[in-house]
Write a protein that holds these residues in place. Sequence first.
Motif, mmCIF file in Angstrom:
data_model
loop_
_atom_site.group_PDB
_atom_site.id
_atom_site.type_symbol
_atom_site.label_atom_id
_atom_site.label_comp_id
_atom_site.label_asym_id
_atom_site.label_seq_id
_atom_site.Cartn_x
_atom_site.Cartn_y
_atom_site.Cartn_z
ATOM 1 N N VAL A 184 0.964 -1.295 -0.046
ATOM 2 C CA VAL A 184 0.168 -0.095 0.082
ATOM 3 C C VAL A 184 0.969 1.309 0.012
ATOM 4 C CG1 VAL A 184 -1.500 1.319 1.318
ATOM 5 C CG2 VAL A 184 -1.799 -1.234 0.982
ATOM 6 N N ASP A 185 1.932 1.159 0.830
ATOM 7 C CA ASP A 185 2.819 2.528 0.732
ATOM 8 C C ASP A 185 3.374 2.463 -0.554
ATOM 9 O OD1 ASP A 185 2.405 2.830 3.619
ATOM 10 O OD2 ASP A 185 4.104 1.847 4.240
ATOM 11 N N PHE A 186 4.166 1.425 -1.139
ATOM 12 C CA PHE A 186 4.274 1.543 -2.596
ATOM 13 C C PHE A 186 3.612 2.312 -3.286
ATOM 14 C CE2 PHE A 186 4.942 -0.524 -6.689
ATOM 15 C CZ PHE A 186 6.053 -0.039 -7.098
ATOM 16 N N ALA A 187 2.170 1.693 -3.493
ATOM 17 C CA ALA A 187 1.480 2.161 -4.378
ATOM 18 C C ALA A 187 1.072 3.728 -4.261
ATOM 19 C CB ALA A 187 -0.187 1.476 -4.271
ATOM 20 N N ILE A 188 0.864 4.028 -3.007
ATOM 21 C CA ILE A 188 0.645 5.645 -2.673
ATOM 22 C C ILE A 188 1.941 6.357 -2.968
ATOM 23 C CG2 ILE A 188 0.173 7.207 -0.679
ATOM 24 C CD1 ILE A 188 -2.275 5.322 -1.710
ATOM 25 N N SER A 189 2.921 5.842 -2.481
ATOM 26 C CA SER A 189 4.287 6.733 -2.862
ATOM 27 C C SER A 189 4.206 6.927 -4.451
ATOM 28 C CB SER A 189 5.350 6.103 -2.401
ATOM 29 O OG SER A 189 5.829 4.958 -2.908
ATOM 30 N N LYS A 190 3.797 6.104 -5.127
ATOM 31 C CA LYS A 190 3.898 6.198 -6.736
ATOM 32 C C LYS A 190 2.737 6.856 -7.300
ATOM 33 C CE LYS A 190 7.785 4.185 -7.560
ATOM 34 N NZ LYS A 190 8.967 4.680 -8.242
ATOM 35 N N GLY A 191 1.948 7.308 -6.615
ATOM 36 C CA GLY A 191 0.892 8.276 -7.038
ATOM 37 C C GLY A 191 -0.142 7.405 -7.932
ATOM 38 N N VAL A 192 -0.579 6.334 -7.231
ATOM 39 C CA VAL A 192 -1.603 5.300 -7.755
ATOM 40 C C VAL A 192 -2.804 5.803 -8.287
ATOM 41 C CG1 VAL A 192 -2.369 4.258 -5.810
ATOM 42 C CG2 VAL A 192 -2.454 2.913 -7.681
ATOM 43 N N LYS A 193 -3.407 5.799 -9.260
ATOM 44 C CA LYS A 193 -4.669 6.269 -9.595
ATOM 45 C C LYS A 193 -5.811 5.420 -9.305
ATOM 46 C CE LYS A 193 -2.776 8.749 -13.958
ATOM 47 N NZ LYS A 193 -2.793 8.992 -15.143
#
Length: 382
Positions: free
Chosen positions: A146-155
Motif C-alpha cells: 500500500v505504501d509503495f502504491a501510494i508513494s507512486k501516485g497510484v490512480k
Amino acid sequence: MVLWPYGFLILWRRYCPRGISELQTVQDSSAAGFSLELLANARFVFAAAKLGTAGLQMCRSYTFKEGTNNFDNSTFMGEGSYGKDLKDLISQLPDEILVHMLSFLTLEEAVRTSVLSHRWKRSNLDEFRVRFEFNKDFKDLIDGWVDFAISKGVKRLELDFSPTWACVGPKRYTFPHDRFSVGLSCIKSLTSLTLLYVHVTGELLECFLSNCPLLERLYVSNSEDIVNLKIWGSTLRLKYLHIIQCSQFESIEVFAPNLESFGLVGGIETHVNYAPRLRDVHMGGCEPVKYAICPLSNYLSQLQSLVLNICISPYVKLELPKFQTLTNLRRLKWRVIAFDVESLISLIPMIEAAPFLQKFNLELSWCKPLKKKRIKEGEETS
C-alpha cells in the motif's frame, strides 16, 4: 569460460523471451523517433538489472555496478553495439515501454531496479490491485504494498480480501489509517478506491474524499467499522458510490453534484440532499420503502436503472406508495426474498409507473420450501 555465452543466452531467453523483434514492434507502435539500437541498449541494461537483482554474476570481467558507475554520464559500458554512452537510456524511453519492461519483474525487483533511472523513480502507477484471502501473517507485507502504491501516485487502488469460500467470521485487513493522518499530498492522484473485507472507518473515507480531488469511484464492501458517513462537497468529482453489506453502517448524508451511480444495501438511514445527475441506483433491505424509495423520492423520475433488494415477510408488510410516472426508467431489477405464503402483487404499481421500461428482471428466493397445495375436487351433484 566457454560456457558463459551459452549461460547468458539461456538467461536472455528466460527473461526476454521475445527478444529484439518485440522491441521493433513496440517501437513501430509507441516509440516513434526512438532507434532500434536505443531500444536494444535499454533492453540490455534492463536484462542486466534483472540478473543483478537475482544475485547472478554478470557475463563480464567487472560487476554491473562497477561497469556503469551507477550510470554516471561519463561511464561507457562494453564494446561493439553496446559500447555507446548509456547516459541513463531508460529515461529516454516512452512510458509505454517503461511499463512493458516493468511487467517482466516482480514487485520487489521493480522497486530495486528503479535505481537505474531518475525518471523511473518518478513514474506514476496507473492501477494497483491485490486480490487474495487475507492472512494476518501478510499484514506487514500488504502495508508495504500500500505504501509503495501510494508513494507512486497510484490512480486506481483495489484491495480485495474476499474469502475463497463462505465461512464464519472471515478475516479482514486493517487499512493503515496512520499513514494518512499527515502528508496527504501523495494521494491526490487517486481516481478510484475499491475495498473489500477491509477495516476502514467513515472518518478515513471522508478524509480520502476531502484530499483526493480527482476521486470519481468509491466502492466499499463488507467493512465492519463504518457507522456514519458524510459525502458532502460542491467540488466533489465523485460519480460512483457503492457501500455494500457493511453490518454496522447506520446513516449516510449525500451532497454530490456529479454522482451518477449510488448503491446502498441494508437498513441504513439515508439522506440524499443533492444529486442532480443521479441515474443508476441499487438500494433496499427489509424495509425498502423506508430506506430506499422515500429517501430517493425527489430523484425517482430521473433514474434510468433501478435495482431494489426487497424482503417480504408476515412481519413486515410491503405497501408501496403511489408512484409518479417514471418516464426515464429503462431497466428495473427486483431481488426478492419472501415467504412462500406472501404475494408479489403489491409490487405491480412500480412496473405500471414505468411506461418506457425496456428490461425487467426478477430474482426470487424463498425463505421456506414451497408448500404443496392440495386441490380439493368438487363433489358431483345429482
